[in-house]
Scaffold this motif. Sequence first.
Motif, PDB file in Angstrom:
ATOM      1  N   UNK A 144       0.872  -1.177   0.000  1.00  0.00           N
ATOM      2  CA  UNK A 144       0.000   0.000   0.000  1.00  0.00           C
ATOM      3  C   UNK A 144       0.909   1.226   0.000  1.00  0.00           C
ATOM      4  N   UNK A 145       0.797   2.032  -1.030  1.00  0.00           N
ATOM      5  CA  UNK A 145       1.609   3.243  -1.171  1.00  0.00           C
ATOM      6  C   UNK A 145       0.665   4.433  -1.065  1.00  0.00           C
ATOM      7  N   UNK A 146       0.946   5.302  -0.110  1.00  0.00           N
ATOM      8  CA  UNK A 146       0.087   6.467   0.130  1.00  0.00           C
ATOM      9  C   UNK A 146       0.914   7.736   0.015  1.00  0.00           C
ATOM     10  N   UNK A 147       0.381   8.686  -0.717  1.00  0.00           N
ATOM     11  CA  UNK A 147       1.051   9.982  -0.777  1.00  0.00           C
ATOM     12  C   UNK A 147       0.507  10.856   0.343  1.00  0.00           C
ATOM     13  N   UNK A 148       1.355  11.690   0.869  1.00  0.00           N
ATOM     14  CA  UNK A 148       0.946  12.582   1.956  1.00  0.00           C
ATOM     15  C   UNK A 148       0.568  13.967   1.442  1.00  0.00           C
ATOM     16  N   UNK A 149       0.690  14.165   0.159  1.00  0.00           N
ATOM     17  CA  UNK A 149       0.349  15.452  -0.451  1.00  0.00           C
ATOM     18  C   UNK A 149      -0.857  15.274  -1.359  1.00  0.00           C
ATOM     19  N   UNK A 150      -1.503  16.353  -1.679  1.00  0.00           N
ATOM     20  CA  UNK A 150      -2.587  16.356  -2.672  1.00  0.00           C
ATOM     21  C   UNK A 150      -3.691  15.349  -2.371  1.00  0.00           C
ATOM     22  N   UNK A 151      -4.189  15.361  -1.160  1.00  0.00           N
ATOM     23  CA  UNK A 151      -5.354  14.558  -0.852  1.00  0.00           C
ATOM     24  C   UNK A 151      -5.082  13.150  -0.368  1.00  0.00           C
ATOM     25  N   UNK A 152      -3.835  12.755  -0.237  1.00  0.00           N
ATOM     26  CA  UNK A 152      -3.518  11.466   0.340  1.00  0.00           C
ATOM     27  C   UNK A 152      -3.959  10.257  -0.465  1.00  0.00           C
ATOM     28  N   UNK A 153      -3.777  10.274  -1.751  1.00  0.00           N
ATOM     29  CA  UNK A 153      -4.127   9.141  -2.614  1.00  0.00           C
ATOM     30  C   UNK A 153      -3.384   7.891  -2.164  1.00  0.00           C
ATOM     31  N   UNK A 154      -4.067   6.741  -2.178  1.00  0.00           N
ATOM     32  CA  UNK A 154      -3.473   5.466  -1.812  1.00  0.00           C
ATOM     33  C   UNK A 154      -3.749   4.445  -2.904  1.00  0.00           C
ATOM     34  N   UNK A 155      -2.720   3.667  -3.243  1.00  0.00           N
ATOM     35  CA  UNK A 155      -2.874   2.578  -4.212  1.00  0.00           C
ATOM     36  C   UNK A 155      -2.203   1.338  -3.642  1.00  0.00           C
ATOM     37  N   UNK A 156      -2.589   0.185  -4.173  1.00  0.00           N
ATOM     38  CA  UNK A 156      -1.948  -1.067  -3.800  1.00  0.00           C
ATOM     39  C   UNK A 156      -1.285  -1.649  -5.041  1.00  0.00           C
ATOM     40  N   UNK A 157       0.034  -1.887  -4.932  1.00  0.00           N
ATOM     41  CA  UNK A 157       0.824  -2.319  -6.080  1.00  0.00           C
ATOM     42  C   UNK A 157       1.864  -3.353  -5.651  1.00  0.00           C
ATOM     43  N   UNK A 158       2.357  -4.174  -6.607  1.00  0.00           N
ATOM     44  CA  UNK A 158       3.499  -5.045  -6.292  1.00  0.00           C
ATOM     45  C   UNK A 158       4.760  -4.190  -6.193  1.00  0.00           C
ATOM     46  N   UNK A 159       5.807  -4.757  -5.607  1.00  0.00           N
ATOM     47  CA  UNK A 159       7.056  -4.007  -5.385  1.00  0.00           C
ATOM     48  C   UNK A 159       7.593  -3.388  -6.665  1.00  0.00           C
ATOM     49  N   UNK A 195       6.222  -2.014  -9.011  1.00  0.00           N
ATOM     50  CA  UNK A 195       5.469  -0.857  -9.507  1.00  0.00           C
ATOM     51  C   UNK A 195       5.560   0.360  -8.586  1.00  0.00           C
ATOM     52  N   UNK A 196       6.303   0.233  -7.502  1.00  0.00           N
ATOM     53  CA  UNK A 196       6.392   1.350  -6.553  1.00  0.00           C
ATOM     54  C   UNK A 196       7.056   2.565  -7.186  1.00  0.00           C
ATOM     55  N   UNK A 197       8.189   2.390  -7.844  1.00  0.00           N
ATOM     56  CA  UNK A 197       8.905   3.532  -8.430  1.00  0.00           C
ATOM     57  C   UNK A 197       8.058   4.247  -9.474  1.00  0.00           C
TER      58      UNK A 197
END
Length: 74
Positions: free
Chosen positions: A8-23, A25-27
């Motif tokens: 689970x990768x979550x951004x802390x900027x711009x509304x905190x979008x979260x996605x679930x990806x395999x390793x 796809x993180x970059x």
Amino acid sequence: MQRPTIYRVSQRLRGGLTVEVPAHAIAATVAAWLAELGADSPLADDLEKAVHAGDWPAARALGEYLSVDVTVAN
């Protein structure tokens, strides 16, 4: 057969979008978010490598710099 680990990768900027990806796809995910802000950083690749290697102290430090959080989703 073992399923790949999903993160689970979550951004802390711009509304905190979260996605679930395999390793692997993180970059690309983090780079796309940075591009939306007009930024680019090789640290997105370093974050992916740290997560893939299980180096959570490095992943947390890189995530802090990139304003993202990465956790295991499954």
